[in-house]
Write a protein that holds these residues in place. Structure first.
Motif, PDB file in Angstrom:
ATOM      1  N   ASN A 121      44.576  38.783  26.646  1.00  0.00           N
ATOM      2  CA  ASN A 121      44.980  38.686  28.174  1.00  0.00           C
ATOM      3  C   ASN A 121      44.240  37.515  28.410  1.00  0.00           C
ATOM      4  O   ASN A 121      42.968  37.544  28.693  1.00  0.00           O
ATOM      5  CB  ASN A 121      44.534  39.923  28.394  1.00  0.00           C
ATOM      6  N   LEU A 122      44.846  36.485  29.209  1.00  0.00           N
ATOM      7  CA  LEU A 122      44.150  35.333  29.589  1.00  0.00           C
ATOM      8  C   LEU A 122      43.737  35.248  31.151  1.00  0.00           C
ATOM      9  O   LEU A 122      43.364  34.492  31.629  1.00  0.00           O
ATOM     10  CB  LEU A 122      45.050  33.859  29.402  1.00  0.00           C
ATOM     11  N   GLY A 123      44.195  36.541  31.734  1.00  0.00           N
ATOM     12  CA  GLY A 123      43.579  36.827  33.041  1.00  0.00           C
ATOM     13  C   GLY A 123      44.862  36.219  33.953  1.00  0.00           C
ATOM     14  O   GLY A 123      45.611  35.600  33.681  1.00  0.00           O
ATOM     15  N   ASN A 124      44.854  36.272  35.370  1.00  0.00           N
ATOM     16  CA  ASN A 124      45.711  35.959  36.378  1.00  0.00           C
ATOM     17  C   ASN A 124      47.257  36.142  36.172  1.00  0.00           C
ATOM     18  O   ASN A 124      48.099  35.219  36.062  1.00  0.00           O
ATOM     19  CB  ASN A 124      45.364  34.243  36.240  1.00  0.00           C
ATOM     20  N   GLY A 125      47.409  37.200  35.375  1.00  0.00           N
ATOM     21  CA  GLY A 125      48.859  37.558  34.982  1.00  0.00           C
ATOM     22  C   GLY A 125      49.514  36.979  33.855  1.00  0.00           C
ATOM     23  O   GLY A 125      50.576  36.852  33.820  1.00  0.00           O
ATOM     24  N   VAL A 126      48.412  36.330  32.976  1.00  0.00           N
ATOM     25  CA  VAL A 126      49.061  35.392  31.880  1.00  0.00           C
ATOM     26  C   VAL A 126      48.527  36.237  30.728  1.00  0.00           C
ATOM     27  O   VAL A 126      47.377  36.557  30.330  1.00  0.00           O
ATOM     28  CB  VAL A 126      48.530  34.126  31.811  1.00  0.00           C
ATOM     29  N   VAL A 140      53.022  34.172  28.099  1.00  0.00           N
ATOM     30  CA  VAL A 140      53.932  34.983  29.117  1.00  0.00           C
ATOM     31  C   VAL A 140      53.403  35.086  30.473  1.00  0.00           C
ATOM     32  O   VAL A 140      52.345  35.502  30.558  1.00  0.00           O
ATOM     33  CB  VAL A 140      54.143  36.282  28.517  1.00  0.00           C
ATOM     34  N   TYR A 141      53.974  34.665  31.333  1.00  0.00           N
ATOM     35  CA  TYR A 141      53.700  34.747  32.727  1.00  0.00           C
ATOM     36  C   TYR A 141      54.212  35.756  33.384  1.00  0.00           C
ATOM     37  O   TYR A 141      55.573  35.937  33.547  1.00  0.00           O
ATOM     38  CB  TYR A 141      54.314  33.383  33.705  1.00  0.00           C
ATOM     39  N   HIS A 142      53.778  36.973  33.375  1.00  0.00           N
ATOM     40  CA  HIS A 142      54.012  38.434  33.522  1.00  0.00           C
ATOM     41  C   HIS A 142      55.057  38.601  34.674  1.00  0.00           C
ATOM     42  O   HIS A 142      56.207  38.682  34.499  1.00  0.00           O
ATOM     43  CB  HIS A 142      52.971  39.396  33.555  1.00  0.00           C
ATOM     44  N   GLU A 143      54.621  38.295  35.896  1.00  0.00           N
ATOM     45  CA  GLU A 143      55.019  38.648  37.060  1.00  0.00           C
ATOM     46  C   GLU A 143      56.291  37.886  37.428  1.00  0.00           C
ATOM     47  O   GLU A 143      57.683  38.277  37.693  1.00  0.00           O
ATOM     48  CB  GLU A 143      54.339  38.422  38.277  1.00  0.00           C
ATOM     49  N   GLU A 144      56.493  36.450  36.713  1.00  0.00           N
ATOM     50  CA  GLU A 144      57.411  35.620  37.035  1.00  0.00           C
ATOM     51  C   GLU A 144      58.538  35.611  35.706  1.00  0.00           C
ATOM     52  O   GLU A 144      59.371  34.710  36.012  1.00  0.00           O
ATOM     53  CB  GLU A 144      56.722  34.055  37.090  1.00  0.00           C
ATOM     54  N   ASN A 145      58.164  36.329  35.097  1.00  0.00           N
ATOM     55  CA  ASN A 145      59.247  36.508  33.933  1.00  0.00           C
ATOM     56  C   ASN A 145      59.253  35.188  33.229  1.00  0.00           C
ATOM     57  O   ASN A 145      60.649  34.882  32.872  1.00  0.00           O
ATOM     58  CB  ASN A 145      60.606  37.048  34.132  1.00  0.00           C
TER      59      ASN A 145
END
Ligand code: DGJ
Length: 732
Positions: free
Chosen positions: A113-118, A140-145
């Motif tokens: 988990n790289l933090g900041n949603g990544v 993976v940029y979680h929120e942005e898909n």
């Protein structure tokens, strides 16, 4: 109640299953990879997320791809060459003993988990014989898909190996009716789309131009997995290789009617010799996926690129007055000072001095000479840049400057003094593109020179407030004196050029993190997410005819957000009114490139007012979500909308793009998008020319639901060819 033993058994089973199944998830979508009995990894799923994690683990039970005698497994995650695979490989290696085969077995994977949603999943594959180690990265940029994939290949042999092909990503999609939208173009006609059904065999998109691939075909595509992609429905993947050089996308429809995608740097004339113990990292392939159509996919891309990729993507931008269209090479100090006055009068943030300000022995009075000689031309600007900068700042305007540091005219001191820095065949005729050649950025000395061009400008003139970085030539006669001297293969040049460019830009950004820099390349010849991490914006095309720009903006907007798209009012297509030209330029990052003094008083007043209006809604355009409402390819009126995140404000632009069949003008309302159905909005028309009255009822109010369900008629007509509407929430 489960016994302890059953729980322990379930726990062990889970570990076992987890080892066989790799799940890569964003907030809405998942890629599922499964290990087979031969330790090969295969894609078993790409699509919307499951609510039950365990479901992923049995997907493979439903698939029956088998390795039969010399038949390929089509869904392998990184197909090697020369063993069981007979399909197009992602990786092709010539080993140090001359053996051309590779096998890749699963070794391990880790998820961080790289933090900041990544998050980052790294899969390690190893060749059991040659020990070549391949790392596959899935960020993976979680929120942005949004997904970012690349690979790293490590040579664990005692001697050098040769990488003959080295893809960034190899993907697999199940379906049987794939459509591809690809882009082609030329100077002035960038981003021409073409959509077609993919048939059996391999469709290749690529560039071999070396520097500016967009001139031929950009590094972007739209892949639709179930019929032609629609704005608001369907399974769509937007793909983009973050690489400013030669690239290659291969779309192979296999014998199961499924699709294999291999994306990466082009291996054409680019075999890479990799020394023992060395690793080679590929460019990054970026894609977003949506099962809600193209509009959602492009919103994903915009949100991602502003937040994570474009330099200062969520920062401020400067509106500009540029002098290129107004003066070309023909200017002097007096003329520029007059333009500075105009910049101040109209209210832009910065003035940009374009090409032609340098060269003394070979003055840059046309594109034949002087490129490479970065001293101020004494005739045109006897008091140097510093005087102009002072004058600009006194007027409250920032001063920007054009450079093209990667290239050289043969008629220049740089060419005469450093012939070995130039990409050219020593024993052949030179070929020019815009009378110039490309400098050899594989050479560190040249990298330092290019950095110094930028650096020296700022050392002498620390108050420079904006830079336009141009690159007009493609690479002919690909040959590097430097690589020859170092006894390195010439086939490294295309790759090392881009790496060298990024090293320079890295140094530039380390020292000058705040300066806005426009990425330009003889129009929109070079734009990609490799370069954009160093640039705040790009120049989409030298073609600023507003009609053409509507179409180009439409296409670029699938991949890049408006904050990054410089959009200037010019004299291209003077037949269209200044209002039409300004309204069109307002859909991106607004600027002017026009002799304002030649405009009528009324026109100038309009520009001033339009700039003022733009500043009032620029935040919605720069940071909001963009919606394509009405397609200019299919309708006489093009319409697009920007909405802020709170859904309290929005701007809608509508343009007449066809003058045929007048009776069809604005008969129908246009359905707005992205609003809050429950909010109540008022609608104001802005950018009215002169004393013109609006035909819109500005007192009426509408719910978001009304505007999105029944729509709104902007009343576009022959007399109202462009209409700009500002929506604001009203609280009762
Ligand atoms: C090409 C660019 O696209 C133009 O905007 C201008 O900067 C010229 N080069 C200058 O040579």
């Amino acid at each position: 109640m489960k016994t302890k033993l059953t729980l322990y058994f379930l726990f062990c089973l889970n570990i076992l299953l987890a080892q066989n199944t790799i799940i890569i998830e964003s907030s809405e979508y998942a890629i599922v990879i499964e290990k087979d009995s031969l330790k090969r990894l295969q894609y078993v799923y790409f699509g919307s997320k499951a609510s039950n994690l365990n479901d992923y683990k049995s997907i493979d039970k439903q698939l029956r791809f088998e390795v039969k005698d010399a038949a390929d497994i089509p869904n392998h995650i990184y197909t090697p060459n020369g063993t069981w695979n007979t399909a197009e490989p992602a990786l092709q290696i010539l080993h140090s003993d001359g053996n051309p085969s590779t096998e890749l077995e699963y070794e391990k994977h880790i998820k961080e988990n790289l933090g900041n949603g990544v998050s980052l999943t790294t899969i390690t594959l190893v060749d059991p014989i040659y020990k070549t180690e391949v790392l596959l990265f899935y960020k993976v940029y979680h929120e942005e898909n949004v997904f970012e994939q690349w690979s790293s290949i490590k040579n664990n042999e005692l001697q050098a190996i040769v990488l003959k092909k080295y893809a960034s990503a190899n993907l697999y999609f199940k379906n049987n009716d794939f459509f591809l939208t690809q882009y082609h173009g030329a100077w002035g006609s960038e981003m021409q789309p073409e959509t077609h059904r993919l048939t059996s065999g391999i469709k290749v998109l690529d560039s071999k131009l070396g520097t500016r691939s967009n001139l031929y075909a950009p590094t972007n595509f739209i892949l639709s997995l179930d019929g032609i992609a629609k704005e608001d429905a369907g399974k769509v993947l937007l793909g983009s290789l973050a690489w400013s050089g030669n690239y290659r996308f291969e779309f192979e429809k296999d014998r199961f009617n499924n699709l294999r995608l291999i994306a990466g740097a082009n291996n054409f004339a680019a075999e890479y010799k990799l020394g023992a113990n060395h690793a080679f990292e590929t460019p990054h392939f970026i894609y977003t996926y949506s099962e809600k159509g193209k509009n959602q996919a492009s919103i994903n891309m915009h949100r991602w690129s502003r937040k994570y990729r474009i330099h200062d993507g969520e920062g401020n931008r400067l509106t500009l007055l540029n002098n290129w269209e107004a003066t070309q090479f023909n200017f002097n100090e007096k003329k520029i000072i007059a333009l500075l006055d105009e910049a101040k009068e109209i209210g832009v943030d910065a003035f940009l001095l374009d090409d032609g300000w340098f060269g003394n022995k070979y003055p840059r009075n046309n594109d034949n000479a002087g490129l490479g000689d970065w001293e101020v031309n004494q005739n045109k600007l006897p008091n140097g840049l510093s005087n102009l900068i002072k004058k600009a700042n006194k007027r409250g305007v920032k001063f920007g400057i054009w450079i093209e540091p990667e290239m050289v005219n043969p008629k220049s001191e740089l060419y005469q003094n450093h012939l070995d820095w130039v990409i050219r065949q020593p024993n052949r005729k030179e070929y020019y593109y815009r009378n110039q050649l490309v400098l050899d950025l594989s050479n560190q000395e040249v990298q330092s020179h290019v950095f110094a061009v930028f650096d020296n400008l700022f050392i002498k003139n620390p108050d420079i407030g904006f830079v336009k970085w141009d690159a007009n030539s493609i690479i002919y006669n690909a040959y590097s004196e430097y690589l020859a001297r170092k006894k390195l293969p010439q086939s490294h040049l295309y790759f090392e050029y881009v790496k060298g460019l990024y090293k320079v830009l890295e140094r530039v950004r380390e020292k000058y993190p705040k300066v806005p820099i426009m990425l330009c390349s003889g129009g929109g010849g070079r734009v990609d997410y490799g370069a954009l991490q160093y640039f705040t914006e790009f120049w989409p095309s030298d073609n600023t005819n507003p009609l053409d720009r509507i179409f180009m903006h439409w296409e670029y907007s699938y991949f890049y957000p408006a904050i990054a798209m410089s959009s200037h009012v010019t004299n291209w297509n003077k037949e269209s009114s200044i209002k039409f030209r300004t309204d069109v330029a307002s859909i991106g990052k607004l600027g002017f490139d026009i002799e304002l003094e030649k405009l009528s008083k009324e026109e100038k007043e309009f520009c001033k007012q339009a700039l003022f209006n733009y500043k009032s809604f620029q935040n919605i355009i720069w940071y909001g979500d963009m919606y394509r409402l009405q397609d200019p390819y299919e309708n006489p009126i093009a319409s697009l909308q920007y909405v802020n995140h709170e859904k309290t404000s929005s701007v809608v632009f509508s343009f007449l793009v066809s003058h045929r069949f007048q009776t069809f003008y604005s008969k129908e309302p246009i359905l707005f998008k992205g609003l809050d159905p429950k909010k109540i909005y008022k609608i104001e028309e802005v950018n009215l020319f002169g004393g013109e009255k609006t035909e819109i009822d500005q007192k009426a109010t509408y719910t978001g639901e009304y505007l999105m369900k029944f729509g709104f008629n902007p009343i576009v007509s022959d007399k109202r060819k462009s209409v700009v509407l500002k929506l604001s929430e009203i609280t009762l």
